[in-house]
Enzyme design. Structure first.
Site, PDB file in Angstrom:
ATOM      1  N   HIS A  47       0.709  -1.714   0.265  1.00  9.18           N
ATOM      2  CA  HIS A  47      -0.347   0.113  -0.228  1.00  9.18           C
ATOM      3  C   HIS A  47       1.342   1.280  -0.078  1.00  9.18           C
ATOM      4  CE1 HIS A  47      -3.910   1.843   1.216  1.00  9.18           C
ATOM      5  NE2 HIS A  47      -3.338   2.840   1.394  1.00  9.18           N
ATOM      6  N   HIS A  94     -10.447   1.314  -0.968  1.00  9.43           N
ATOM      7  CA  HIS A  94     -10.958   0.952   0.505  1.00  9.43           C
ATOM      8  C   HIS A  94     -11.688   0.123   0.255  1.00  9.43           C
ATOM      9  CE1 HIS A  94     -10.500   3.452   4.517  1.00  9.43           C
ATOM     10  NE2 HIS A  94      -8.866   3.407   3.523  1.00  9.43           N
TER      11      HIS A  94
END
Lengths: 773, 236
Positions: A47, A94
């Site tokens: 990430h 998300h």
């Protein structure tokens, strides 16, 4: 507080390989502390570090004279739109949090991307989202779907940002792993661009925003693993909780603070919280940073340094202030009743040092941890299933005999059906700028002078007397994951082409793009091949349409126990419209107007005639198979510029692209998609004659998804001119019918069918509401 | 004319109200919620948004703010006050308007255009609306269902205090035209002195054809006309 000893097990638990750990030890010259181990773990997660995708991302086109802040430099890219005005935009996923806790996962997705935008000094002016779920027949999917939609609504509505566009697909590949991609766009003057750099040795570092809690511990690391049933349960603590009211205050206070000129650098605490923001800011400025954790506002008692550094509590910002101007920060944050604390100082050591309880708990060279993250060249092997996909032919599939019925079924298919149940829950008009609302090919917003952030006195004096002309920005987000699964390269190209086609249909030319790679695990060569091929397609597409990528997001490990998701590289393209009169919508306008098809009706060089991966094959024949329609970028480009030329000449009254469901669905949507007000659609029929196209299967003609086709309408007297001009540009064009009546009537070589608009509208408009009732 | 647009921390339609007033040729400025004075003001707009986050109940905290004490005094002196959406909720919570706004009947937030029938042009907020004109204006709220007890409703009707009602495009007050379940399709009302009004729809979002409708301007034009014809109230 005693910290656990560093063992190989503990290292493995932090998702660091033995080699990565060895590299961390080499950087430090010693064994890391527990807190430092946590820091390496999140900083080197996919990430934050893009360690598996960096080599691929380098292939994206990222340059254009209009780019003011490019990909990877800052929290979001920035593009010049003329007259001293610029836009900042980015998309971010998300997915994992939304799978576990749909409402909070989605709210914090919106919150995070909005923060990325105002961190750049821009005022956020609109939001867009791209969502994927399993099939609505599954109650769990309905729970996830409604949770995500209400989460986005809650956060965006309260913050006061219009959610103007989006897309939602339903496919069982996303059953256990929904995708939630949120996009935000902001506006600012060139001079207002703010950097996330820890500049100025001796400058104080401020923490502003709500207190740090134990929520969202190591969320970035969580986002970088496969989703399993266990992880879903155990990682609930990795999901953050969003507070849009707080975000609104923080945004307003930050923009007000920037207008004082007291800020040297600013960064939000997003993924990996205090860790990532301090490391990145210091790395960007090649400085060091020292912070004192005892000064960090804390929500829970006895938080360890590990917890404070890795918390992902929301709506927090790190601000470096010019020394001597601390009082201005205090004044403004007190005005907005926001917590603030001076927690540290910029140094020249190049190290990030963290003290807690009088002890030095972290001492890491900031640039090394940020820039020397591992990079992997993963192995890519073409998956075996593609052989069968390419061999797929239509031989076993009988041509349609009930086109009207097929059309109704397609219109009611949730991926094609109207998304009004979704966007009606989003405030899409706040800020007085929404020109084309959700429900057309692309959203269009108007940027006006008061959309811009407050200026410093100096800047205000500079631009005094120069009025800001209104600007029109169009945007869309697209991706057909099924296409990408069946051919990642062609599918990804088609995603870019569709996005740009949607912009063209709205009257806009692309300025730039932001991508969100939603992919399965990069560790399996077959899956990494999908990622690699998708990126190749996106890169070529963006190059062809002059839509440089200004940033984006990679979400890997999207797989549940049921298997990997279809590779889904969503792409959002933003464009500019010159004049208000060029804004074009998809619905037919007046009875008597001519309907013209731009582009070849069917790609006859395709052995399966555009039906590969089509909605038709999925809905009517239950098959997701066949090579998807080929996307010729040159053909697409010519089509788009031709359409824009026609729009600029004032000849086009409506334009709608052919995508899922093909020509028949595009025609039906042109008849039924205008909404006057609640419960008040404007239905306007059409009579179509396709009987000249004799030698092609009816299903391929009506429902095939051959690329680069647009249905337009124009005044009847101008039809000949439009067709001629298009042909002159090299775009096939033919008048296929005229607007009017209360049915959609289509004549083909094999007969005529007709469907009342009220029926088509009901199937399309109410389908999702019915499934959710 | 000078318009004061209140700014609570999470007002988010404050800029829109200022924009609409200025677009229509008058001046408007923001007044911070901690200010106890409104300054030189002809009309107060309490704008849409979420005032203090509204986690408790829409407008429940806003009514205690210093600026609302000034608004109350301004209204008591006969000054014109218009509450839009969250502003309507704040005015009912503050007791400046009767009734309450509760959760929409389907429990969902609704953002869509609706049609409005003007029930009476006898008010400073409706006097310029052309006879029989159906207004097309957006709504955007989760708690817009107007509710009041029988006695209050009867009083509203007797005093002609219902200003706007949700209708279909032909002006019929149908149930399906009612987006939130409001009693009697009520979209907006005024107090019995007729100087304070509130409505759930957003006229400030409907003042430009570029944005799809300019029907909202009739409400602002009514206020301008009323201010022109009436002695100015003393600001608190």
């Amino acid at each position: 507080m005693t910290e656990p000893a560093i063992t190989p097990e503990l290292v493995a638990k932090h998702n660091l390989t033995p080699e990565e750990y060895a590299h961390a030890v080499a950087i430090l010259g010693r064994t890391p502390s527990y807190t430092e181990l946590g820091i390496f773990s999140v900083m080197w997660s996919e990430h934050c570090s893009y360690k598996n995708t960096k080599p691929l991302l380098k292939t994206f086109p990222t340059k254009s004279p209009k780019i003011l802040v490019g990909a990877g430099e800052e929290n979001a890219g920035i593009i010049d739109i003329g007259d001293g005005i610029a836009i900042a935009f980015k998309i971010e996923s998300h997915n994992h949090p939304s799978a576990v806790e749909p409402f909070q996962g989605a709210t914090t997705g919106v919150g995070g991307i909005v923060r990325d935008i105002f961190t750049m000094g821009a005022r956020p002016v609109c939001a867009v989202n791209s969502l994927r779920f399993g099939e609505l027949s599954d109650p769990t999917v309905r729970r996830l779907f409604s949770g995500v939609v209400s989460g986005i609504a809650h956060y965006g509505n309260c913050f006061g940002i219009p959610t103007v566009a989006g897309e939602v697909y339903f496919d069982k590949t996303y059953q256990g792993n929904p995708l939630v991609n949120a996009f935000c766009l902001g506006v600012l003057r060139h001079e207002q661009i703010t950097r996330g750099a820890a500049k100025g040795v001796g400058n104080p570092v401020f923490y502003v925003g709500p207190a740090t809690g134990r929520d969202g511990l190591a969320g970035a690391a969580f986002a970088s693993q496969d989703l399993t049933e266990e992880s879903a349960e155990q990682q609930r603590g990795a999901v953050q909780v969003g507070d849009p009211f707080m975000e609104k205050l923080v945004c307003e206070a930050c923009l007000e603070l920037l207008a004082t000129g007291a800020v040297a650098g600013m960064q939000d605490m997003g993924a990996a919280g205090l860790t990532c923001s301090t490391c990145e800011m210091a790395a960007r400025a090649s400085t060091g940073i020292e912070i004192e954790l005892d000064k960090v506002p804390q929500r829970a008692p006895n938080m360890s340094s590990y917890e404070i550094m890795l918390s992902e509590s929301q709506e927090r910002m790190l601000i470096v202030v010019h020394k001597g101007r601390e009082e201005e920060v205090k004044r403004i944050f007190d005005k907005w009743d926001l917590p603030w604390s001076e927690i540290g100082i910029i140094t020249d050591t190049g190290h990030m040092k963290v003290r807690h309880g009088g002890k030095l708990v972290v001492d890491i060279p900031a640039k090394k941890i940020a820039d020397e993250s591992p990079v992997y060249q993963r192995e890519a092997v073409e998956p075996a299933y593609l052989k069968a996909v390419r061999a797929f032919r239509l031989d076993g599939i009988a041509d349609t005999t009930s086109p009207a019925d097929n059309l109704k079924k397609l219109l009611a298919w949730p991926s094609i059906a109207s998304k009004n149940w979704v966007y009606r829950q989003y405030d899409h008009q706040v800020r007085d700028g929404s020109v084309v609302l959700p429900g057309s090919d692309a959203a269009v917003i108007r940027i006006k002078a008061d959309s811009l952030p407050v200026m410093t006195a100096e800047l205000a004096a500079q631009v005094a007397g120069k009025p800001v002309p209104d600007k029109l920005i169009a945007m869309t987000v697209d991706c057909n994951g099924g296409y990408v699964y069946l051919d990642p390269y062609e599918g990804a190209k088609s995603a870019v082409a569709e996005a740009c086609r949607n912009l063209a249909c709205s009257g806009a030319l692309p300025l730039g793009a932001t991508d969100n790679l939603n992919m399965p695990s990069p560790l399996k060569p077959e899956l990494f091949w999908q990622i690699k091929e998708s990126v190749r397609g996106l890169a070529e597409g963006c190059k062809a349409f002059n839509a440089p990528v200004t940033g984006g997001n990679c979400s890997l490990y999207n797989q549940s126990p049921a298997g990997p998701i279809d590779p889904t590289p969503t792409i959002s393209v933003v464009g500019l419209i010159d004049k208000p009169e060029h804004v074009t919508t998809q619905w037919f306008k007046d009875a008597g107007d001519a309907i013209i098809l731009l582009g070849d009706a069917v790609d006859t060089t395709d052995p399966i005639l555009g039906l590969g991966g089509s909605a038709y094959l999925q809905v009517i024949h239950g098959q997701k198979n066949g090579s998807p329609p080929r996307c010729d970028l040159e053909v697409a480009k010519t089509l788009h510029t031709t359409l824009i030329g026609l729009i600029h000449s004032g000849l086009v009254k409506s334009a709608h692209d052919c995508s899922e469901g093909g020509l028949a669905v595009a025609l039906a949507e042109s008849c039924i998609s205008q909404l006057i007000a609640r419960d008040t659609p404007r239905l306007i029929g059409a009579t179509i004659d396709l009987s000249a196209l004799k030698d092609v299967r009816l299903d391929a003609l009506l429902f095939g998804e051959t690329q680069s086709r647009i249905v337009i309408s124009c005044k009847a007297v101008e039809a000949v001119k439009v067709v001629e001009r298009a042909k002159l540009m090299g775009v096939p064009a033919v008048q296929i019918g005229k607007v009017g009546g209360d049915t959609l009537t289509v004549k083909t070589a094999s007969g005529e069918f007709s469907a009342p608009l009220t029926e088509l509208h009901d199937a399309w408009w109410n389908s999702i509401a019915r499934a959710m009732a | 004319m000078n318009f004061a647009v209140l700014q609570f921390p999470a007002s988010n339609c404050d800029q829109d109200a200022v924009h609409a007033v200025r677009l229509l040729g008058h001046s408007a400025r923001l007044v911070w919620h901690k200010d106890a004075s409104l300054g030189d003001t002809d009309c107060v707009i309490v704008p849409g948004g979420f005032s203090y986050g509204d986690y408790l109940r829409c407008g429940a905290i806003a009514r205690f703010s210093p600026v609302m004490q000034a608004v109350k005094q301004f209204a008591d002196n006969g000054g014109l006050v218009l509450g839009i959406c969250n502003g309507f909720q704040v005015l009912t919570e503050a007791g400046l308007l009767p009734g309450a706004l509760i959760r929409n009947r389907d429990l969902q937030f609704h953002c869509e255009n609706i049609f409005l029938k003007t029930a009476t042009i006898d008010s400073p907020f409706t006097n310029k609306i052309p006879a029989g004109k159906i207004l097309r204006v957006p709504i955007a709220h989760g708690e817009g269902c107007y509710f009041a007890d029988e006695a209050t409703l009867a009083k509203l009707k007797a005093n002609n205090q219902i200003l706007w009602q949700y209708c279909d495009q032909d002006g019929n007050l149908t149930d399906s035209a009612n987006p939130n379940g409001a009693l009697q399709n009520i979209a907006g009302i005024c107090n019995d002195q007729r100087n304070v009004a509130g409505l759930m729809p957003h006229p400030e979002r409907a003042c430009e054809t570029l944005l799809g409708s300019d029907d909202g301007k009739w409400i602002f034009e009514s206020i301008f006309a009323a201010l022109k014809n009436k002695p100015v109230a003393q600001a608190a």
